[in-house]
Design an enzyme around this catalytic site. Sequence first.
Site, PDB file in Angstrom:
ATOM      1  N   ARG A  37      35.803  47.434  45.438  1.00  0.00           N
ATOM      2  CA  ARG A  37      37.096  47.941  45.908  1.00  0.00           C
ATOM      3  C   ARG A  37      37.008  49.407  46.328  1.00  0.00           C
ATOM      4  NH1 ARG A  37      41.075  44.856  41.552  1.00  0.00           N
ATOM      5  NH2 ARG A  37      41.416  43.015  42.855  1.00  0.00           N
ATOM      6  N   LYS A 202      43.920  28.244  35.695  1.00  0.00           N
ATOM      7  CA  LYS A 202      45.233  27.622  35.549  1.00  0.00           C
ATOM      8  C   LYS A 202      45.766  27.052  36.859  1.00  0.00           C
ATOM      9  CE  LYS A 202      46.750  30.495  31.651  1.00  0.00           C
ATOM     10  NZ  LYS A 202      47.778  31.437  31.175  1.00  0.00           N
ATOM     11  N   GLY A 360      39.555  38.536  43.947  1.00  0.00           N
ATOM     12  CA  GLY A 360      39.570  38.211  42.532  1.00  0.00           C
ATOM     13  C   GLY A 360      38.222  37.780  41.996  1.00  0.00           C
ATOM     14  N   GLY A 384      45.399  37.982  44.391  1.00  0.00           N
ATOM     15  CA  GLY A 384      46.828  37.695  44.258  1.00  0.00           C
ATOM     16  C   GLY A 384      47.585  37.928  45.540  1.00  0.00           C
TER      17      GLY A 384
END
Length: 403
Positions: A37, A202, A360, A384
Amino acid sequence: MKTIDELLAEGVAGRRVFVRADLNVPLDSGTITDDGRIRAVLPTVKALADAGAKVVVASHLGRPKGAPDPAFSLATAASRLGELLGRGVAFATDTVGESATSVVAGLHDGDVAVIENLRFNAGETAKDDAERGEFADRLAALADVYVGDGFGAVHRKHASVYDLPARLPHYAGYLIATEVGVLKKLTEDVQRPYVVALGGSKVSDKLAVIDQLLGKADRLLIGGGMVFTFLKAKGYEVGASLLQEDQIPVVQEYIERAEKSGVELVLPVDVVTSTEFPDLKTKAPANPNTVAADAIPADQLGLDIGPQTRKLYASKLADAATVFWNGPMGVFEHPDYAEGTKAVAQALLDSPGFTVVGGGDSAAAVRILGFDETAFGHISTGGGASLEYLEGKTLPGLAALED
């Protein structure tokens, strides 16, 4: 949306330019384990500094509770930024206080400074508009111009992302311009076949994007911990695997929709399992076992897609014209359960199409597993943010940069 090229054409020499970056890098005992990043914002910072701007870089790191916390200091990231730029970078030990004011006042043309973690001030993430606005006012006093380049934060309605651009002339940095351009390729005039590989732990994190993709993608490949809710929805035994039982009805509906709409929904045919979760620190051998996806023993949990599934997924990616991948296929941090993620990454490299790694854990996996980052079409810095864009949501940080 005005871009940094327009700002540079106007001239920035002597002007204080506030760059909202994303320096939210992973740390292990104070050491940066992935500087991707920081590298992503280099083109913007370097262009501004080379043009004579006084560059003020700001970011968040982690989730401090609205107050200073040494564990989340940006000092290490600031030092790494200086190393990558090949020039000194000043560091302010607060966000809008005496240190920040003094450091910014001391900048000469072409200098770069980093101010401390924005989330050390409760106003950055406040739900109250007035509280956020007050913090944005104080940040605005440090600059003449705003450049948004922290793509990983544009889905947050935070002071430095949403409120500050309204207070200054604002432009999109190179990273945000690139990210938006890539996402448009995934949502507008998509080249087909369009294949999406989704993983992660998830299924609830991916439901909204699956809902959108059922009307846009040609194939969906599912892996990671989320896949066991899909397998359970088909009536399979998943043993002790990660399972979100409350999401089974939704997943069953998506499976039916995929059939009716002609979207190929591809699930594993075999799974790598174990009787316990592996030790990710010692990386001790975990005695993996490969079983059919519809025959997971009751005392075992699935931790990766199996060898037959790896071949299947690679074949489903081979003819893709456009690929989006978000989420690892297994517990890639352990060598016994990294092969599925490796296989998907390699399939993207082998694909003739435009390949996007959706930030991510997927981006981290690419680096940790030793792949050449430059060989992919694009590696996003915001998992995200990418997902919310694909869901069709309005991202506050992008909306704030529009004129």
